[in-house]
Design a protein around this motif. Structure first.
Motif, PDB file in Angstrom:
ATOM      1  N   GLN A  76      18.793  26.719  -3.995  1.00  0.00           N
ATOM      2  CA  GLN A  76      19.544  27.672  -4.827  1.00  0.00           C
ATOM      3  C   GLN A  76      21.044  27.480  -4.654  1.00  0.00           C
ATOM      4  O   GLN A  76      21.811  27.582  -5.621  1.00  0.00           O
ATOM      5  CB  GLN A  76      19.150  29.093  -4.471  1.00  0.00           C
ATOM      6  N   ILE A  77      21.464  27.217  -3.410  1.00  0.00           N
ATOM      7  CA  ILE A  77      22.892  26.993  -3.151  1.00  0.00           C
ATOM      8  C   ILE A  77      23.372  25.752  -3.876  1.00  0.00           C
ATOM      9  O   ILE A  77      24.463  25.733  -4.479  1.00  0.00           O
ATOM     10  CB  ILE A  77      23.146  26.884  -1.637  1.00  0.00           C
ATOM     11  N   ALA A  78      22.557  24.682  -3.866  1.00  0.00           N
ATOM     12  CA  ALA A  78      22.931  23.444  -4.560  1.00  0.00           C
ATOM     13  C   ALA A  78      23.037  23.674  -6.062  1.00  0.00           C
ATOM     14  O   ALA A  78      23.961  23.171  -6.725  1.00  0.00           O
ATOM     15  CB  ALA A  78      21.899  22.356  -4.260  1.00  0.00           C
ATOM     16  N   ALA A  79      22.087  24.456  -6.634  1.00  0.00           N
ATOM     17  CA  ALA A  79      22.138  24.752  -8.067  1.00  0.00           C
ATOM     18  C   ALA A  79      23.391  25.554  -8.415  1.00  0.00           C
ATOM     19  O   ALA A  79      24.040  25.303  -9.443  1.00  0.00           O
ATOM     20  CB  ALA A  79      20.880  25.508  -8.481  1.00  0.00           C
ATOM     21  N   LEU A  80      23.723  26.524  -7.567  1.00  0.00           N
ATOM     22  CA  LEU A  80      24.935  27.310  -7.800  1.00  0.00           C
ATOM     23  C   LEU A  80      26.191  26.458  -7.668  1.00  0.00           C
ATOM     24  O   LEU A  80      27.169  26.670  -8.394  1.00  0.00           O
ATOM     25  CB  LEU A  80      24.989  28.484  -6.824  1.00  0.00           C
ATOM     26  N   ARG A  81      26.155  25.491  -6.752  1.00  0.00           N
ATOM     27  CA  ARG A  81      27.315  24.621  -6.593  1.00  0.00           C
ATOM     28  C   ARG A  81      27.552  23.812  -7.868  1.00  0.00           C
ATOM     29  O   ARG A  81      28.690  23.656  -8.332  1.00  0.00           O
ATOM     30  CB  ARG A  81      27.097  23.687  -5.398  1.00  0.00           C
ATOM     31  N   THR A  82      26.470  23.310  -8.463  1.00  0.00           N
ATOM     32  CA  THR A  82      26.590  22.571  -9.722  1.00  0.00           C
ATOM     33  C   THR A  82      27.118  23.465 -10.831  1.00  0.00           C
ATOM     34  O   THR A  82      27.988  23.078 -11.624  1.00  0.00           O
ATOM     35  CB  THR A  82      25.211  22.004 -10.124  1.00  0.00           C
ATOM     36  N   ARG A  83      26.590  24.706 -10.852  1.00  0.00           N
ATOM     37  CA  ARG A  83      27.038  25.653 -11.874  1.00  0.00           C
ATOM     38  C   ARG A  83      28.516  25.982 -11.702  1.00  0.00           C
ATOM     39  O   ARG A  83      29.262  26.053 -12.689  1.00  0.00           O
ATOM     40  CB  ARG A  83      26.206  26.927 -11.784  1.00  0.00           C
ATOM     41  N   LYS A  84      28.944  26.161 -10.453  1.00  0.00           N
ATOM     42  CA  LYS A  84      30.355  26.467 -10.209  1.00  0.00           C
ATOM     43  C   LYS A  84      31.261  25.329 -10.673  1.00  0.00           C
ATOM     44  O   LYS A  84      32.341  25.569 -11.208  1.00  0.00           O
ATOM     45  CB  LYS A  84      30.581  26.753  -8.719  1.00  0.00           C
ATOM     46  N   LEU A  85      30.827  24.101 -10.461  1.00  0.00           N
ATOM     47  CA  LEU A  85      31.629  22.957 -10.896  1.00  0.00           C
ATOM     48  C   LEU A  85      31.764  22.929 -12.415  1.00  0.00           C
ATOM     49  O   LEU A  85      32.846  22.646 -12.951  1.00  0.00           O
ATOM     50  CB  LEU A  85      30.997  21.658 -10.387  1.00  0.00           C
ATOM     51  N   CYS A  86      30.655  23.237 -13.122  1.00  0.00           N
ATOM     52  CA  CYS A  86      30.703  23.271 -14.586  1.00  0.00           C
ATOM     53  C   CYS A  86      31.639  24.384 -15.068  1.00  0.00           C
ATOM     54  O   CYS A  86      32.453  24.181 -15.984  1.00  0.00           O
ATOM     55  CB  CYS A  86      29.297  23.477 -15.155  1.00  0.00           C
ATOM     56  N   VAL A  87      31.502  25.566 -14.453  1.00  0.00           N
ATOM     57  CA  VAL A  87      32.361  26.685 -14.851  1.00  0.00           C
ATOM     58  C   VAL A  87      33.813  26.383 -14.534  1.00  0.00           C
ATOM     59  O   VAL A  87      34.724  26.720 -15.306  1.00  0.00           O
ATOM     60  CB  VAL A  87      31.898  27.983 -14.147  1.00  0.00           C
ATOM     61  N   LEU A  88      34.050  25.739 -13.385  1.00  0.00           N
ATOM     62  CA  LEU A  88      35.421  25.382 -13.019  1.00  0.00           C
ATOM     63  C   LEU A  88      36.024  24.417 -14.033  1.00  0.00           C
ATOM     64  O   LEU A  88      37.205  24.533 -14.389  1.00  0.00           O
ATOM     65  CB  LEU A  88      35.434  24.762 -11.621  1.00  0.00           C
ATOM     66  N   ALA A  89      35.198  23.494 -14.528  1.00  0.00           N
ATOM     67  CA  ALA A  89      35.680  22.568 -15.561  1.00  0.00           C
ATOM     68  C   ALA A  89      36.057  23.327 -16.825  1.00  0.00           C
ATOM     69  O   ALA A  89      37.082  23.031 -17.467  1.00  0.00           O
ATOM     70  CB  ALA A  89      34.594  21.529 -15.860  1.00  0.00           C
ATOM     71  N   ILE A  90      35.236  24.322 -17.203  1.00  0.00           N
ATOM     72  CA  ILE A  90      35.544  25.143 -18.379  1.00  0.00           C
ATOM     73  C   ILE A  90      36.852  25.896 -18.169  1.00  0.00           C
ATOM     74  O   ILE A  90      37.693  25.999 -19.077  1.00  0.00           O
ATOM     75  CB  ILE A  90      34.387  26.118 -18.662  1.00  0.00           C
ATOM     76  N   ILE A  91      37.035  26.432 -16.960  1.00  0.00           N
ATOM     77  CA  ILE A  91      38.261  27.175 -16.654  1.00  0.00           C
ATOM     78  C   ILE A  91      39.486  26.277 -16.798  1.00  0.00           C
ATOM     79  O   ILE A  91      40.494  26.654 -17.411  1.00  0.00           O
ATOM     80  CB  ILE A  91      38.185  27.772 -15.242  1.00  0.00           C
ATOM     81  N   LEU A  92      39.408  25.070 -16.252  1.00  0.00           N
ATOM     82  CA  LEU A  92      40.542  24.144 -16.327  1.00  0.00           C
ATOM     83  C   LEU A  92      40.831  23.739 -17.766  1.00  0.00           C
ATOM     84  O   LEU A  92      41.991  23.687 -18.195  1.00  0.00           O
ATOM     85  CB  LEU A  92      40.263  22.916 -15.462  1.00  0.00           C
ATOM     86  N   LYS A  93      39.765  23.461 -18.522  1.00  0.00           N
ATOM     87  CA  LYS A  93      39.958  23.107 -19.935  1.00  0.00           C
ATOM     88  C   LYS A  93      40.545  24.277 -20.705  1.00  0.00           C
ATOM     89  O   LYS A  93      41.381  24.100 -21.599  1.00  0.00           O
ATOM     90  CB  LYS A  93      38.626  22.679 -20.544  1.00  0.00           C
ATOM     91  N   GLY A  94      40.092  25.494 -20.356  1.00  0.00           N
ATOM     92  CA  GLY A  94      40.630  26.670 -21.023  1.00  0.00           C
ATOM     93  C   GLY A  94      42.111  26.830 -20.764  1.00  0.00           C
ATOM     94  O   GLY A  94      42.880  27.202 -21.670  1.00  0.00           O
ATOM     95  N   VAL A  95      42.530  26.560 -19.523  1.00  0.00           N
ATOM     96  CA  VAL A  95      43.954  26.654 -19.185  1.00  0.00           C
ATOM     97  C   VAL A  95      44.758  25.646 -19.994  1.00  0.00           C
ATOM     98  O   VAL A  95      45.824  25.962 -20.564  1.00  0.00           O
ATOM     99  CB  VAL A  95      44.162  26.436 -17.681  1.00  0.00           C
ATOM    100  N   LEU A  96      44.242  24.424 -20.083  1.00  0.00           N
ATOM    101  CA  LEU A  96      44.943  23.381 -20.840  1.00  0.00           C
ATOM    102  C   LEU A  96      45.008  23.731 -22.326  1.00  0.00           C
ATOM    103  O   LEU A  96      46.043  23.575 -22.979  1.00  0.00           O
ATOM    104  CB  LEU A  96      44.235  22.041 -20.636  1.00  0.00           C
ATOM    105  N   LEU A  97      43.859  24.225 -22.854  1.00  0.00           N
ATOM    106  CA  LEU A  97      43.837  24.578 -24.271  1.00  0.00           C
ATOM    107  C   LEU A  97      44.761  25.754 -24.564  1.00  0.00           C
ATOM    108  O   LEU A  97      45.488  25.762 -25.572  1.00  0.00           O
ATOM    109  CB  LEU A  97      42.406  24.917 -24.686  1.00  0.00           C
ATOM    110  N   TRP A  98      44.761  26.726 -23.672  1.00  0.00           N
ATOM    111  CA  TRP A  98      45.628  27.890 -23.856  1.00  0.00           C
ATOM    112  C   TRP A  98      47.096  27.458 -23.840  1.00  0.00           C
ATOM    113  O   TRP A  98      47.899  27.919 -24.647  1.00  0.00           O
ATOM    114  CB  TRP A  98      45.359  28.900 -22.745  1.00  0.00           C
ATOM    115  N   ALA A 148      30.326  34.376  -4.849  1.00  0.00           N
ATOM    116  CA  ALA A 148      29.816  35.453  -4.005  1.00  0.00           C
ATOM    117  C   ALA A 148      28.330  35.278  -3.726  1.00  0.00           C
ATOM    118  O   ALA A 148      27.864  35.501  -2.607  1.00  0.00           O
ATOM    119  CB  ALA A 148      30.068  36.805  -4.685  1.00  0.00           C
ATOM    120  N   LYS A 149      27.576  34.860  -4.740  1.00  0.00           N
ATOM    121  CA  LYS A 149      26.143  34.645  -4.551  1.00  0.00           C
ATOM    122  C   LYS A 149      25.889  33.484  -3.597  1.00  0.00           C
ATOM    123  O   LYS A 149      24.967  33.533  -2.782  1.00  0.00           O
ATOM    124  CB  LYS A 149      25.467  34.384  -5.896  1.00  0.00           C
ATOM    125  N   SER A 150      26.703  32.437  -3.689  1.00  0.00           N
ATOM    126  CA  SER A 150      26.562  31.295  -2.769  1.00  0.00           C
ATOM    127  C   SER A 150      26.791  31.730  -1.326  1.00  0.00           C
ATOM    128  O   SER A 150      26.069  31.297  -0.424  1.00  0.00           O
ATOM    129  CB  SER A 150      27.564  30.186  -3.140  1.00  0.00           C
TER     130      SER A 150
END
Length: 607
Positions: free
Chosen positions: A27-49, A88-90
């Motif tokens: 579960q921790i590994a799955a959350l780590r992958t999810r966090k990386l994907c969300v972090l990529a979205i956050i960074l792209k959002g900052v650039l797009l904004w 927090a879940k991790s």
């Protein structure tokens, strides 16, 4: 439980822990992958904004950009919130995994030096604390301590160091039996608090509860709230130019001066309280969550039901929640951005007075809730030990004269499948054993096995034996007494004082279990035998039972006196050709072989 089923159950516990760790790590590994994907979205959002903002500033595609910036902002905020939740879940999953990993270490006998040693709870001149390895690295406390909070650990230490009454020992045992299979409950206790470093430390809470309560007239907090609110509104009106400052100042200055006067009058006391309260946030959070968890349980044993009723009676979790919110506000007051406003509004003084009003109403309740939580945690830790040691048995706790009878008794620190069990019978017929034997035969280990299992039994835990029946003892041990340069005591004097205290305790109503290794070894053989016999006569006449070990065969004469009801036992190798190959069995009779030449050969000296 049959003997054949116990190893299977022990292996099942280990397999269960490993399965839980594997699942949690997945579960921790799955959350780590999810966090990386969300972090990529956050960074792209900052650039797009940023790109949209640049276009907007240059007047390009204004209608599209006016719509795009809010949409990107909302998506970015949602993604950032998802990232925080995953983080927090991790953390929570990592805490759960750590709980089971420590359990695996205990089950595989790799627990030494990896847990809490409890040395802060040590007692001066305790009757068996050092002799039976109660506290410190590799101690019984370290093996048992799976408590989440320090108050629970402190209570567990008291279970091991303070002998209870018979009914209390029986009540503990009943509670431990009920909690033994509640593995999911122990997991929930282990992950209390937002962070693992949060604790429920007795010192912090006692420091606060010991402070004198700040008593002020009821009008003072009312005025501070009024003055703070009005002065803030006046300041905002002036800043927004709704009112002119010449109109505001005649009202604002008297309020600020009066508020400042009250603050200065209370400053010294409030400052001490604020410093103490800032250390309490995590402690109270863990306590509130633990109390809330307890309140949701349905128990059957009298002791556990009583603990829960004490919490329900005064609505403990809700009351502590109020205190937790006040403490959280106190922590927020320290933020750099809010600190100026808090000084203007006298927020620190107001919060301290609000917390003091809470303490006036609930101080005794809080002490009782802490006591209930500490008791539950200690019982839960013993239940964890019982769950992880299914081969161990709960002893019958007896009333009446001193008695210690066990089959297959073994030292609880030895590996689950590697210890050698011995039968023990100390009772009206046989008051004591004199155990002769050579070095490394296992005499001291056997004495400690007697004492440690007696302590476990009185704490409410199972003992390392196939069966056991014993009274609730005051245990007195003289096994590892040493010189003390600080106190100016030789080993011999320290041992004499311990024996004197043991004899004195035979005059009390509690049965005594004495455990003595190499009694009075600092004197010659003849005087030693005479003095040792006098000590044993005093102990036996006082109703005590126990065992003493010796290399000095002259002491075996003590057990031959029929009036003392003693028995000679010995430990030796069964192979005369290999006197250092011990089987660690206690056998009837006196030692008849020596291993001095074998020990000399170990030193590399030809004999």
């Amino acid at each position: 439980m049959s003997i054949s089923s116990a190893p299977a159950q022990a292996n099942a516990v280990l397999a269960e822990y490993r399965s839980r760790v594997q699942s949690l790590q997945g579960q921790i590994a799955a959350l780590r992958t999810r966090k990386l994907c969300v972090l990529a979205i956050i960074l792209k959002g900052v650039l797009l904004w940023g790109a949209l903002l640049i276009l907007a500033l240059n007047g390009i595609g204004s209608s599209f950009i006016n719509l795009g910036i809010p949409v990107v902002t909302v998506v970015w905020a949602l993604a950032f919130r998802s990232f925080l939740r995953s983080r927090a879940k991790s953390i929570a999953l990592a805490h759960r995994s750590s709980f089971y990993e420590r359990g695996i270490d205990r089950l595989e006998d790799h627990w030494h030096g990896k847990g809490s040693d409890g040395i802060d709870f040590a007692r001066v001149n305790h009757l068996y604390q050092s002799d039976l390895d109660m506290l410190g690295e590799g101690s019984l406390f370290e093996l048992l301590c799976t408590t989440r909070s320090e108050v629970g650990a402190e209570r567990l230490a008291s279970f091991l160091l303070d002998p209870p009454a018979l009914e209390e020992a029986r009540a503990r045992q009943e509670a431990v039996k009920e909690l033994r299979d509640a593995a999911s409950l122990r997991e929930e206790v282990a992950v209390l608090g937002k962070y693992q470093f949060q604790n429920c430390q007795a010192k912090h809470l006692r420091d606060w509860l010991s402070l004198p309560i700040i008593h002020v007239p009821r009008i003072v907090p009312v005025f501070l709230l009024f003055s703070g609110t009005v002065s803030l509104m006046l300041g905002l009106c002036g800043y927004a130019q709704l009112l002119h400052w010449p109109q505001i100042m005649p009202l604002l200055i008297p309020l600020v001066v009066a508020q400042a006067g009250i603050g200065l009058a209370l400053l010294r006391r409030v400052r001490v309280h604020i410093k103490t309260l800032l250390a309490l946030g995590g402690d109270v959070a863990v306590l509130r969550q633990g109390v809330g968890l307890m309140e949701r349980q349905q128990f059957h044993s009298a002791k556990l039901r009583g603990l829960v009723e004490r919490l329900h009676l005064r609505n403990a979790a809700a009351r502590i929640r109020t205190l937790e919110r006040l403490l959280h506000a106190m922590e927020r007051r320290e933020d750099f951005i809010l600190y100026g406003f808090s000084l203007w509004l006298a927020a620190g003084t107001q919060l301290v007075l609000a917390i003091e009003r809470w303490r006036t109403k609930h101080q005794r309740d809080l002490e009782d809730w802490l006591d209930a939580w500490a008791e539950f945690e200690a019982l839960n830790a013993l239940a964890c030990y019982a769950y992880e040691h299914p081969k161990d048995t709960f002893p019958d706790l007896l009333d009446g004269d001193a008695r210690f009878e066990a089959e297959g008794l073994c030292h609880p620190f030895l590996p689950r499948d590697g210890g050698v069990g011995n039968n023990v019978a100390l009772n009206d017929s046989t008051a004591f054993w004199v155990i002769s034997g050579s070095n490394m035969a296992g005499k001291s280990t056997f004495l400690r096995a007697l004492g440690l299992n007696a302590i476990l039994a009185m704490a409410g835990a199972p003992v390392r034996a196939l069966s056991a029946r014993l009274t609730v003892f005051t245990v007195c041990a003289s096994i590892s007494i040493a010189n003390s340069l600080v106190e100016g005591k030789s080993k011999f004097l320290a041992e004499v004082e311990r024996l004197r205290e043991t004899i004195r305790l035979t005059a009390t109503d509690r049965p005594i279990l004495f455990l003595i290794d190499e009694i009075l070894s600092g004197t010659n053989s003849r005087d030693r035998r005479i003095a040792a016999k006098s000590v044993i006569e005093a102990l036996v006449s006082g109703g005590a039972v126990g065992a003493l070990s010796t290399h000095d065969l002259a002491l075996t004469e003590i057990a031959e006196d029929p009036n003392l009801r003693g028995l000679n036992m010995h430990m030796q190798s069964e192979n005369a050709e290999e006197p250092l190959e011990f089987d660690y069995r206690v056998k009837p009779g006196i030692l008849r072989q020596t291993n001095a030449l074998a020990i000399v050969r170990m030193m590399g000296i030809d004999s």
